[in-house]
Motif scaffolding. Structure first.
Motif, PDB file in Angstrom:
ATOM      1  N   VAL A 185      22.052  86.746  10.421  1.00  0.00           N
ATOM      2  CA  VAL A 185      20.813  87.319  11.095  1.00  0.00           C
ATOM      3  C   VAL A 185      20.404  86.383  11.938  1.00  0.00           C
ATOM      4  O   VAL A 185      19.859  85.232  11.344  1.00  0.00           O
ATOM      5  N   THR A 186      20.221  86.753  13.148  1.00  0.00           N
ATOM      6  CA  THR A 186      19.190  85.868  13.935  1.00  0.00           C
ATOM      7  C   THR A 186      17.950  86.622  14.350  1.00  0.00           C
ATOM      8  O   THR A 186      17.178  86.891  13.452  1.00  0.00           O
ATOM      9  N   ILE A 187      17.904  86.909  15.631  1.00  0.00           N
ATOM     10  CA  ILE A 187      17.085  88.202  15.748  1.00  0.00           C
ATOM     11  C   ILE A 187      17.568  89.446  15.553  1.00  0.00           C
ATOM     12  O   ILE A 187      16.788  90.423  14.988  1.00  0.00           O
ATOM     13  N   TYR A 197      22.208  79.949   1.104  1.00  0.00           N
ATOM     14  CA  TYR A 197      23.223  80.970   1.214  1.00  0.00           C
ATOM     15  C   TYR A 197      23.767  81.371   2.730  1.00  0.00           C
ATOM     16  O   TYR A 197      24.901  81.666   2.891  1.00  0.00           O
ATOM     17  N   ARG A 198      23.125  80.773   3.647  1.00  0.00           N
ATOM     18  CA  ARG A 198      23.497  80.612   5.102  1.00  0.00           C
ATOM     19  C   ARG A 198      24.702  79.738   5.389  1.00  0.00           C
ATOM     20  O   ARG A 198      25.857  80.032   5.973  1.00  0.00           O
ATOM     21  N   GLU A 199      24.711  78.822   4.480  1.00  0.00           N
ATOM     22  CA  GLU A 199      25.919  77.717   4.628  1.00  0.00           C
ATOM     23  C   GLU A 199      27.254  78.298   4.201  1.00  0.00           C
ATOM     24  O   GLU A 199      28.241  78.027   4.872  1.00  0.00           O
ATOM     25  N   VAL A 200      27.081  78.804   3.126  1.00  0.00           N
ATOM     26  CA  VAL A 200      28.385  79.558   2.506  1.00  0.00           C
ATOM     27  C   VAL A 200      28.721  81.019   2.448  1.00  0.00           C
ATOM     28  O   VAL A 200      29.542  81.293   2.386  1.00  0.00           O
ATOM     29  N   GLY A 201      27.675  81.569   3.293  1.00  0.00           N
ATOM     30  CA  GLY A 201      27.957  83.095   3.475  1.00  0.00           C
ATOM     31  C   GLY A 201      26.810  83.605   4.620  1.00  0.00           C
ATOM     32  O   GLY A 201      26.995  83.261   5.719  1.00  0.00           O
ATOM     33  N   ILE A 229      22.731  85.187   5.185  1.00  0.00           N
ATOM     34  CA  ILE A 229      21.287  85.377   4.654  1.00  0.00           C
ATOM     35  C   ILE A 229      21.129  86.699   4.025  1.00  0.00           C
ATOM     36  O   ILE A 229      20.240  87.008   3.085  1.00  0.00           O
ATOM     37  N   LEU A 230      21.998  87.574   4.291  1.00  0.00           N
ATOM     38  CA  LEU A 230      21.872  89.086   3.693  1.00  0.00           C
ATOM     39  C   LEU A 230      22.256  88.869   2.532  1.00  0.00           C
ATOM     40  O   LEU A 230      21.642  89.736   1.365  1.00  0.00           O
ATOM     41  N   SER A 231      23.045  88.006   1.949  1.00  0.00           N
ATOM     42  CA  SER A 231      23.404  88.022   0.445  1.00  0.00           C
ATOM     43  C   SER A 231      22.221  87.540  -0.184  1.00  0.00           C
ATOM     44  O   SER A 231      22.157  87.822  -1.430  1.00  0.00           O
ATOM     45  N   PHE A 232      21.502  86.861   0.353  1.00  0.00           N
ATOM     46  CA  PHE A 232      20.169  86.444  -0.383  1.00  0.00           C
ATOM     47  C   PHE A 232      19.295  87.349  -0.834  1.00  0.00           C
ATOM     48  O   PHE A 232      18.756  87.497  -1.715  1.00  0.00           O
ATOM     49  N   LEU A 249      25.795 100.697   7.607  1.00  0.00           N
ATOM     50  CA  LEU A 249      26.032  99.511   6.854  1.00  0.00           C
ATOM     51  C   LEU A 249      25.602  98.158   7.543  1.00  0.00           C
ATOM     52  O   LEU A 249      25.408  97.189   6.968  1.00  0.00           O
ATOM     53  N   TYR A 250      25.541  98.272   8.886  1.00  0.00           N
ATOM     54  CA  TYR A 250      25.363  96.975   9.731  1.00  0.00           C
ATOM     55  C   TYR A 250      24.001  97.437  10.786  1.00  0.00           C
ATOM     56  O   TYR A 250      24.493  97.548  11.852  1.00  0.00           O
ATOM     57  N   PRO A 251      22.907  97.773  10.211  1.00  0.00           N
ATOM     58  CA  PRO A 251      21.760  97.808  11.019  1.00  0.00           C
ATOM     59  C   PRO A 251      21.579  96.750  11.961  1.00  0.00           C
ATOM     60  O   PRO A 251      21.568  95.740  11.742  1.00  0.00           O
ATOM     61  N   PRO A 252      21.219  97.131  13.633  1.00  0.00           N
ATOM     62  CA  PRO A 252      21.211  95.722  14.441  1.00  0.00           C
ATOM     63  C   PRO A 252      20.174  95.080  13.945  1.00  0.00           C
ATOM     64  O   PRO A 252      20.041  93.741  14.090  1.00  0.00           O
ATOM     65  N   ALA A 253      18.992  95.727  13.620  1.00  0.00           N
ATOM     66  CA  ALA A 253      17.894  94.663  12.951  1.00  0.00           C
ATOM     67  C   ALA A 253      17.702  95.195  11.389  1.00  0.00           C
ATOM     68  O   ALA A 253      17.136  96.077  10.963  1.00  0.00           O
ATOM     69  N   PRO A 254      18.425  94.210  10.757  1.00  0.00           N
ATOM     70  CA  PRO A 254      18.428  94.366   9.327  1.00  0.00           C
ATOM     71  C   PRO A 254      17.168  94.424   8.501  1.00  0.00           C
ATOM     72  O   PRO A 254      17.105  94.997   7.263  1.00  0.00           O
ATOM     73  N   VAL A 255      16.053  93.953   9.141  1.00  0.00           N
ATOM     74  CA  VAL A 255      14.869  93.904   8.471  1.00  0.00           C
ATOM     75  C   VAL A 255      13.808  93.820   9.615  1.00  0.00           C
ATOM     76  O   VAL A 255      14.033  93.475  10.910  1.00  0.00           O
ATOM     77  N   PHE A 256      12.790  94.727   9.264  1.00  0.00           N
ATOM     78  CA  PHE A 256      11.559  94.638  10.067  1.00  0.00           C
ATOM     79  C   PHE A 256      10.285  94.667   9.516  1.00  0.00           C
ATOM     80  O   PHE A 256      10.372  95.042   8.312  1.00  0.00           O
TER      81      PHE A 256
END
Length: 637
Positions: free
Chosen positions: A318-320, A407-411, A413-416, A199-206
């Motif tokens: 998400v940051t890094i 998206y990031r302001e209201v929630g 970036i993953l929701s995007f 549900l919460y992978p440390p690196a949600p994208v690669f």
């Protein structure tokens, strides 16, 4: 509910002594595991429902045997992937009758309990309110109480939630430390960690960068051109409803090992679960990370109670890596030895906080921007669009950054990304600033992409290497490519074999124990002030201490300023590099050399870190430092 716990325990002890007195001559042995499981369930059920399992045979049958049978049947069906195929899950076999019958019986039992309590026919077994009383009196922000259905589900959740702590107390009794001998027995802890990573992978994208044109996919082939960047969103992949039953729900039972064979359950697809990426560039330290996580989880569950600070807004960002958008606060208390504590919320993910940078590009000439950014990315975008791949429109330089920012302001970036997947499917295009990304969350395509035939067609994106080579150089496992990377991988791989990682267990347990003692001491000293603790900072510091101690040995504890360099300087450098990357400063070489936008922080920090590591290596070669583990550490290996 303490009085109820005391009462249940006292009655169980009396029952044990009575049984032993009756069987003195035959010297009958007793299954302690079954005994304490029964006691634990008795306390939880009586605290939740006010039902006495000793005197109420129906309650004893339903919540003792029936509830256990249903839970075991659900685990069995989950391990055999029956829930992953809707048509098959409805067929009347594979213990479905046990679940259906048991669910009806349990529902009727709990409904009767609720009705009796509402009508005053039953009462709490403790000196005060029990969970059922609290649920019946609870109201939401609009003054609406729970419905009977909601009360039933919340109460049953309470019964299920003690699994992790029960396992830790059974495997690690009386404060026993985790060791190589007992870590493999912590199967529920392992399952919880796997589900958390899903549900919460440390690196949600690669990402992967194509260096040779090729085709992936059989049914719908996709031509991948040179220069294309593929973004693999494991966050979306891990939440696909067609791959994971109850994809957005936390269900650790899907990861439970077979109790007879000890084997892990088979995944719906070999490439549907990628918390550590895939291919030859996957995370080489994943075994170390899982070992570390299991030890940390078991020790914190064993020794601490967590009380989350109310009113927090917890949103993944998400940051890094994945992190909470805001701080994650909890009050930590020492866990007194007892068979059952309050329902514990254990949160242990490493998080960071970073404000989003609204400006993407600045101080670049039109010619360089067009030649280096716009034209190559537009070419890649057009190739994919010509193959019928849907996505967001191509907007030079800006891409979808305005939407991402909103998206990031209201929630989050993953929701995007989630909304784009709903709009376009499992294969789509969008641009993070000037950089076009093809997002793939289709396991068959990922399997083809990482196959022996195609895996050599990809490297890590040039920007990735540009960013991290500043800290660690170019000839290393993380940044190097080709023969240099293969050489480094061959030499370093043995350090992460399970047999060598066993010597690291003592380091992880020691550092974790120190952190727990420090947090408990801090909480005890300031208990009257109700001081909350930032879990993000504490677990980041603990993780860095474990890694540094495993890598550098005694030098990490004896060299002046070592703690500050690892915990503070390293973090400042990473934050400055991330800041410069989001502004695309590293994308344009001549701008990246200008002395602004935190370049001084990067340069100074890298010099300090480099000098520190050089000193560590020199002292180990000269015999002035040694491993802190029971065997060789990473530096020795």
């Amino acid at each position: 509910m303490a009085s109820n716990t005391t009462d249940r325990t006292e009655k169980t002890i009396q029952s044990v002594f009575k049984t032993l007195d009756c069987d003195k001559q035959s010297k009958t042995s007793m299954d302690i595991h079954v005994l304490f499981n029964s006691l634990t369930l008795s306390i939880i059920v009586s605290s939740a429902f006010g039902a006495n399992l000793e005197t109420n045979e129906n309650a004893k049958h339903i919540m003792g045997r029936l509830f256990t049978n249903v839970r075991n049947a659900i685990i069995y069906r989950s391990m055999h992937l029956i829930h992953s195929m809707p048509f098959r899950s409805k067929l009347p076999f594979s213990r479905k009758d046990i679940i259906d019958h048991g669910a009806r019986e349990i529902a009727q039992f709990v409904n009767q309990i609720i009705t009796d309590r509402r009508q005053g026919k039953s009462a709490s077994l403790s000196n005060g309110l029990d969970l059922l009383d609290l649920l019946l009196s609870a109201v939401d922000d609009e003054g609406k109480p729970f419905t009977d259905q909601e009360i039933k589900e919340e109460a049953l959740t309470f019964v299920l939630a003690g699994a992790c702590r029960e396992e830790v107390d059974r495997i690690l009794p009386n404060g026993k430390l985790p060791t190589n001998d007992n870590l493999t027995d912590l199967v529920i802890c392992e399952a919880i960690i796997n589900e958390t990573l899903r549900l919460y992978p440390p690196a949600p994208v690669f990402t992967r960068y194509c260096i040779r044109e090729h085709i992936i996919g059989d049914e719908h082939p996709i031509r991948i051109p040179v220069g294309a960047t593929i973004l693999i969103s494991d966050y979306l992949l891990h939440r696909r409803n067609d791959l994971w039953p109850r994809a957005d729900g936390f269900d650790y039972t899907r990861w439970m090992r077979d109790p007879k064979t000890g084997l892990k359950p088979k995944l719906p697809h070999p490439f549907c679960y990628l918390p550590f990426a895939a291919g030859p560039r996957n995370c080489i330290g994943q075994n170390f990370a899982l070992l570390e996580a299991k030890i940390m989880l078991s020790m914190f569950v064993q020794r601490c109670n967590f009380e989350m600070v109310p009113g927090q807004k917890i949103i993944p960002d998400v940051t890094i890596t994945m992190c909470p958008k805001y701080r994650l606060l909890a009050m930590i208390r020492y866990r007194k030895s007892s068979l059952v504590d309050k329902l514990t919320v254990v949160i242990f993910m490493a998080f960071q906080i970073l404000l989003y940078i609204p400006v993407v590009l600045a101080l670049v000439t039109i010619a360089i921007v067009y030649l280096k950014l716009i034209r190559p990315e537009k070419r890649v975008y057009d190739i994919f669009r010509a193959q019928g791949i849907n996505g967001e429109p191509f907007v030079p330089l800006i891409g979808q950054l305005p939407s991402i920012r909103r998206y990031r302001e209201v929630g989050s970036i993953l929701s995007f990304q989630e909304d784009l997947a709903k709009k376009h499917g499992n294969l789509f295009l969008y641009a993070f600033g000037p950089l076009t990304r093809l997002v793939i969350t289709e396991p068959d395509l990922l399997a083809d992409m990482f196959s022996r035939r195609n895996v050599q067609n990809y490297i890590k994106p040039p920007l990735f290497n540009t960013v991290f080579s500043q800290i660690i150089g170019e000839k290393n496992l993380l940044v190097a490519e080709g023969n240099e990377h293969e050489r480094a991988r061959r030499m370093i791989n043995p350090a992460f074999y399970h047999i060598n990682l066993k010597s690291m267990v003592s380091i992880i347990t020691d550092q974790t124990a120190r952190t727990i003692d420090r947090l408990i001491q801090k909480s005890t000293v300031k208990q009257k002030d109700q001081i909350s603790i930032d879990l993000q900072n504490q677990f980041n510091a603990l993780t860095l201490s474990i890694i540094a101690s495993s890598a550098f040995g005694s030098g990490f504890e004896t060299i002046t300023n070592a703690q500050e360099i690892i915990h503070t300087t390293f973090g400042e450098v990473l934050e400055a590099i991330l800041y410069r990357s989001l502004l695309m400063i590293n994308q344009i070489p001549f701008i990246s050399k200008f002395p602004f936008c935190r370049k001084n922080i990067v340069d100074k920090g890298i010099r300090i870190i480099s000098d520190f590591v050089n000193q560590i290596i020199a002292e180990r070669r000269q015999g002035k430092s040694a491993s802190l583990s029971n065997g060789p550490d990473l530096l020795d290996l």
